[in-house]
Design an enzyme around this catalytic site. Structure first.
Site, PDB file in Angstrom:
ATOM      1  N   PRO A  70      10.662  73.525  16.538  1.00 48.26           N
ATOM      2  CA  PRO A  70       9.403  73.112  17.167  1.00 48.26           C
ATOM      3  C   PRO A  70       8.415  74.244  17.436  1.00 48.26           C
ATOM      4  CG  PRO A  70      11.180  73.119  18.777  1.00 48.26           C
ATOM      5  CD  PRO A  70      11.812  73.438  17.452  1.00 48.26           C
TER       6      PRO A  70
ATOM      7  N   LYS B 257      -1.723  70.522   5.457  1.00 47.63           N
ATOM      8  CA  LYS B 257      -2.754  69.519   5.164  1.00 47.63           C
ATOM      9  C   LYS B 257      -3.730  69.494   6.339  1.00 47.63           C
ATOM     10  CE  LYS B 257      -2.074  64.761   5.061  1.00 47.63           C
ATOM     11  NZ  LYS B 257      -3.295  64.053   5.422  1.00 47.63           N
TER      12      LYS B 257
ATOM     13  N   ASP C 287       3.678  75.196   6.551  1.00 48.82           N
ATOM     14  CA  ASP C 287       2.774  74.172   7.068  1.00 48.82           C
ATOM     15  C   ASP C 287       2.043  74.694   8.300  1.00 48.82           C
ATOM     16  OD1 ASP C 287       3.546  72.427   5.154  1.00 48.82           O
ATOM     17  OD2 ASP C 287       5.038  71.411   6.392  1.00 48.82           O
TER      18      ASP C 287
ATOM     19  N   GLY D 293       7.705  72.668   9.933  1.00 53.25           N
ATOM     20  CA  GLY D 293       7.931  72.522  11.365  1.00 53.25           C
ATOM     21  C   GLY D 293       9.051  71.529  11.620  1.00 53.25           C
ATOM     22  N   GLY D 294       9.804  71.750  12.687  1.00 50.56           N
ATOM     23  CA  GLY D 294      10.871  70.807  13.065  1.00 50.56           C
ATOM     24  C   GLY D 294      11.967  70.762  12.018  1.00 50.56           C
ATOM     25  N   ASP D 295      12.318  69.559  11.607  1.00 50.99           N
ATOM     26  CA  ASP D 295      13.334  69.361  10.576  1.00 50.99           C
ATOM     27  C   ASP D 295      12.636  68.849   9.305  1.00 50.99           C
ATOM     28  OD1 ASP D 295      16.457  68.866  10.079  1.00 50.99           O
ATOM     29  OD2 ASP D 295      15.276  67.279   9.104  1.00 50.99           O
TER      30      ASP D 295
ATOM     31  N   THR E  64      14.254  69.141  15.468  1.00 51.58           N
ATOM     32  CA  THR E  64      13.081  68.287  15.344  1.00 51.58           C
ATOM     33  C   THR E  64      12.325  68.225  16.677  1.00 51.58           C
ATOM     34  OG1 THR E  64      12.324  66.165  14.512  1.00 51.58           O
ATOM     35  CG2 THR E  64      14.306  66.107  15.861  1.00 51.58           C
ATOM     36  N   ALA E  65      11.026  67.895  16.594  1.00 52.44           N
ATOM     37  CA  ALA E  65      10.156  67.953  17.778  1.00 52.44           C
ATOM     38  C   ALA E  65      10.706  67.131  18.942  1.00 52.44           C
ATOM     39  CB  ALA E  65       8.754  67.481  17.410  1.00 52.44           C
TER      40      ALA E  65
ATOM     41  N   MET F 122       3.222  62.109  16.020  1.00 57.74           N
ATOM     42  CA  MET F 122       1.844  61.876  15.552  1.00 57.74           C
ATOM     43  C   MET F 122       1.256  60.645  16.229  1.00 57.74           C
ATOM     44  SD  MET F 122       2.728  62.497  11.536  1.00 57.74           S
ATOM     45  CE  MET F 122       4.337  61.749  11.664  1.00 57.74           C
TER      46      MET F 122
END
Ligand code: SAM
Length: 283
Positions: free
Chosen positions: A43, A88, A66, A118-120, A148-149, A199
């Site tokens: 994270p 992106k 990213d 990021g994360g997984d 993961t976050a 998100m």
């Protein structure tokens, strides 16, 4: 292992890794025998990288990263490694095909390519698409999981996602489903089921409305963890009734994750009391 021994062992490992970072050669470069390391960077806090992530990161000749990969993580890479930002833009065009082409081209040039996410890489990270392309081109790939976050945020904000008294299941969902819909909301509306929405902050009104329509109470606890594990982390706690207003009042920005269910009101100091849903923000 005693704490002192563990600290000494960790320092020795760090020294070893730092040395390899300065000296690691690129013996395969140019031979057409490259490979890809698909690495979860966690994270944001570099201390949450796995040892394998760190080892492969320091072996890589080139790093494709990213937006969510923190500078502090990138600093752990080999100093002479080339860095290519492939994030992106929010709302911008999908550049996934270009990433695929780049991965294949660099590996064919014989490079050791770290694809750092990021994360997984397999949790809302499109890592699955990338390993499909690599497999189709016969390019060897090693996948390294990352925190993961949802897990990073839960630990940082002390929200035990499946606390025995409060929740018996947890679901990770994206707030950005292409048709704007959420999966079975009756299940998600149960406060004894934890939901982590990735998100989701831009979609808060939609998410709240759908859960309420599916039977979730106005007092259903909700928390937002912004910049989990990163400098400036903030935790906002509220309910479905006020979480949108809280997010607006505190100008919550990305990256942020929404945690829903009774665990979102958990406070260790009140461990024996029933969950409460008092609104508040902690930094
Ligand atoms: C495209 S998804 C990538 C998820 C990533 N693969 C993972 O496993 O965490 C991006 C979303 O992850 C969440 N996220 C990632 N890092 C975060 C952080 N440090 N704090 C809070 N949320 C984060 C946010 O919801 C963000 O919009």
């Amino acid at each position: 292992v005693l704490n002192g021994d563990r600290e000494r062992a960790e320092r020795a490992l760090e020294r070893e890794l730092l040395t390899s970072r300065l000296t690691a050669p690129a013996p395969t470069a140019g031979l057409g025998t490259g490979e890809v390391y698909l690495i979860g960077a966690g994270p944001g806090d570099p201390d949450l990288l796995t040892l394998r992530a760190l080892q492969l990161l320091q072996r890589a000749d080139v790093i494709l990263h990213d937006r969510l990969v923190s500078e502090a993580v990138l600093e752990r890479a080999r100093r002479d490694a080339e860095r290519i930002f492939v994030g992106k833009e929010s709302g911008g065009p999908d550049n996934q095909n270009e990433i695929h082409e780049l991965l294949v081209r660099l590996a064919r040039e014989g490079k050791r390519v770290a694809r750092l996410k990021g994360g997984d890489p397999f949790v809302f990270g499109r890592g699955g698409e990338e390993i499909e392309v690599l497999a189709a081109h016969g390019i060897p790939c090693t996948v390294v999981p990352g925190i993961t976050a949802a897990l990073g945020a839960a630990a940082a904000a002390e929200l035990p996602l499946t606390h025995r008294r409060l929740a018996s299941s947890v679901t990770l969902i994206s707030g950005q489903l292409s048709d704007g819909a959420l999966p079975d909301c009756r299940f998600l509306a149960n406060p004894g089921h934890t939901v982590a929405v990735y998100m989701g902050v831009a979609q808060l009104p939609n998410i709240v409305a759908r859960l309420r329509a599916a039977g979730a109470a106005a007092e259903h606890p909700a928390a937002i963890v912004e910049r989990a594990t990163l400098p400036g982390q903030r935790v906002l706690r509220g309910t479905l009734a006020n979480i949108e207003a809280l997010a607006q009042a505190h100008e919550v920005g990305p990256p942020a994750i929404l945690i829903l269910g009774d665990v979102a009101a958990f406070a260790p100091a009140e461990a024996t009391a029933p969950p409460t849903a008092a609104a508040g923000v902690t930094a």
